[in-house]
Design an enzyme around this catalytic site. Structure first.
Site, PDB file in Angstrom:
ATOM      1  N   GLU A  88      13.494  56.482  53.149  1.00 45.99           N
ATOM      2  CA  GLU A  88      12.365  56.358  52.217  1.00 45.99           C
ATOM      3  C   GLU A  88      11.810  57.758  51.985  1.00 45.99           C
ATOM      4  OE1 GLU A  88       9.641  53.526  53.950  1.00 45.99           O
ATOM      5  OE2 GLU A  88      11.194  51.989  54.070  1.00 45.99           O
TER       6      GLU A  88
ATOM      7  N   HIS B 268      15.598  50.201  64.014  1.00 48.25           N
ATOM      8  CA  HIS B 268      16.836  49.630  64.594  1.00 48.25           C
ATOM      9  C   HIS B 268      17.773  50.758  65.050  1.00 48.25           C
ATOM     10  CE1 HIS B 268      15.664  45.737  63.327  1.00 48.25           C
ATOM     11  NE2 HIS B 268      16.010  45.829  62.069  1.00 48.25           N
TER      12      HIS B 268
ATOM     13  N   THR C 149      14.593  49.540  59.384  1.00 47.71           N
ATOM     14  CA  THR C 149      15.996  49.947  59.570  1.00 47.71           C
ATOM     15  C   THR C 149      16.073  51.194  60.448  1.00 47.71           C
ATOM     16  OG1 THR C 149      16.471  49.080  57.383  1.00 47.71           O
ATOM     17  CG2 THR C 149      18.118  50.546  58.335  1.00 47.71           C
TER      18      THR C 149
ATOM     19  N   ILE D 188      17.218  37.685  49.677  1.00 44.76           N
ATOM     20  CA  ILE D 188      16.718  38.962  49.140  1.00 44.76           C
ATOM     21  C   ILE D 188      17.314  40.107  49.940  1.00 44.76           C
ATOM     22  CG2 ILE D 188      14.680  40.372  48.675  1.00 44.76           C
ATOM     23  CD1 ILE D 188      14.643  37.786  47.053  1.00 44.76           C
TER      24      ILE D 188
ATOM     25  N   CYS E 160      10.971  53.079  58.359  1.00 45.19           N
ATOM     26  CA  CYS E 160      11.249  51.700  57.954  1.00 45.19           C
ATOM     27  C   CYS E 160      11.812  50.945  59.162  1.00 45.19           C
ATOM     28  CB  CYS E 160      12.291  51.758  56.838  1.00 45.19           C
ATOM     29  SG  CYS E 160      12.852  50.169  56.270  1.00 45.19           S
TER      30      CYS E 160
HETATM   31 ZN    ZN Z   1      13.134  50.997  53.924  1.00 43.44          ZN
END
Ligand code: ZN
Length: 369
Positions: free
Chosen positions: A71, A47, A44, A298, A42
């Protein structure tokens, strides 16, 4: 001595991660232990892998070493003595936001944004490993018909679902402009098609990703590199002169926000999901107030509303997300996965990793990759 497992571990506050032996986690009384079948990369994770400013501020070097990833799809192999709902053998994915039931937001039904909420793979060890431990409260039992390489991406697909549906789910027959061409934007294009939106505009910069958006059902592909098209005019021309009912921002860059607030019609809804520089100047009075724009921030997904919808859409075949899952690797080859995910211009949809090579081989066969 405790049992050991292989894991992708962030060991130092610098770019990269290491393939290391770690002890298999022992689940707390209300947690479960999961044998990971598939796990996906992902934004994230990128990062944290790159160890950018966000990662340095949010995690900090003191918390290292930490296992990456959030995930997942896997099988429960052990349950703590206080678990009631989840059983050994259940095929699950997990919500990343571990809510605290005592938070005001949790008590009001906003489980995903509680003050004391913790995030898997950010606040503690994640799932880029052979096994990982997670509270029973955030386990989501998968439909057995959804293979692990697809079940693992239900979490980002839930982001897309929430960004599209917002708080009211009033989308059928409406028009939407999606800014961005990352995996979540591509999921949003497919969901918009499945949910009955009528004009889906995709504004992005990677021909590779925009071709996937087209497969997912986007009606109009607008590459920002194409200087011959006046996008605002184009979108107005295709929406009766009004602009779109909905704008989904999945970029967070100042130029995208500015353009999004222009292409939205008066009275439309703007879903803000993109994470960019943070402070962005906007025309507050004329752009938002007098145009009656609703802005929805969101963060995460409605729990477990989006999980329920995404599961049903995938299990029923109403949406086929296979074009988005472009790269499959063995977990130990995680660096290849990150390389694909970080490519610029983007040549990757979603990269999925498998601890077990047999599971990878089966997935490749199913996906025809
Ligand atoms: Zn994710």
């Amino acid at each position: 001595m405790s049992q050991m497992m292989n894991a992708v571990v962030k060991t130092a506050p610098a770019q990269g991660a290491e393939w290391q032996q770690q002890p298999v986690p022992v689940p707390k009384p209300d947690w479960v232990l999961v044998k990971v079948k598939a796990t996906s990369i992902c934004g994230t994770d990128v990062h944290i892998y790159q160890w950018n400013k966000w990662a340095g501020d949010r995690i900090g070097p003191k918390k290292l070493p930490q296992i990456l990833g959030h995930e997942v799809a896997g099988e429960v192999v052990e349950v703590g003595p206080h678990c009631k709902r989840i059983r050994v053998g259940d095929y699950i994915s997990a919500e990343t936001h571990i809510y605290d039931p005592g938070d005001l937001q949790a008590m009001l039904g906003q489980l995903h944004i509680g003050e004391r909420m913790k995030i898997v793979g950010v606040d503690h060890d994640g799932c880029f490993a052979e096994f990982f431990a997670v509270p029973e409260s955030v386990c989501w039992v998968n439909d057995k018909g959804i293979p692990p390489e697809l079940a693992t991406v239900q979490e980002p697909m839930g982001n897309a679902c929430y960004t599209l549906l917002g708080e009211d789910g009033d989308v059928a027959g409406k028009t939407v402009a999606i800014f961005g061409d990352g995996p979540t934007a591509l999921f949003a294009a497919g969901l918009a098609r499945a949910c009955g939106l009528t004009q889906i505009f995709m504004v992005g910069m990677s021909d590779f990703a925009l071709a996937i958006a087209k497969k997912m059902g986007a009606d109009h592909i607008l590459n920002i590199g194409d200087k011959t098209v006046d996008r605002l005019q184009y979108i107005r021309d295709h929406t009766g002169g009004y602009g779109t009912d909905l704008v989904l921002d999945m970029v967070g860059a100042p130029a995208a926000v500015e353009e999004g607030l222009k292409v939205i019609r008066k009275g439309g809804r703007y879903s803000a999901f993109g994470v960019g520089p943070g402070v962005i100047p906007v025309d507050y009075v004329n752009g938002i107030v007098f145009r009656g724009i609703t802005i929805n921030g969101i963060s995460g997904r409605r729990m477990f509303d989006t999980w329920y919808r995404v599961r049903n859409l995938l299990a029923s075949g109403r949406i086929d997300i296979r074009p988005i899952v472009t790269h499959l690797f063995e977990l130990k080859d995680f660096a290849k996965g990150f390389e694909a995910a970080m490519g610029n211009p983007r040549q990757c949809g979603k990269a999925v990793l498998f601890p077990d090579p047999a599971e990878l081989a089966a997935a490749k066969k199913r996906m025809g990759i």
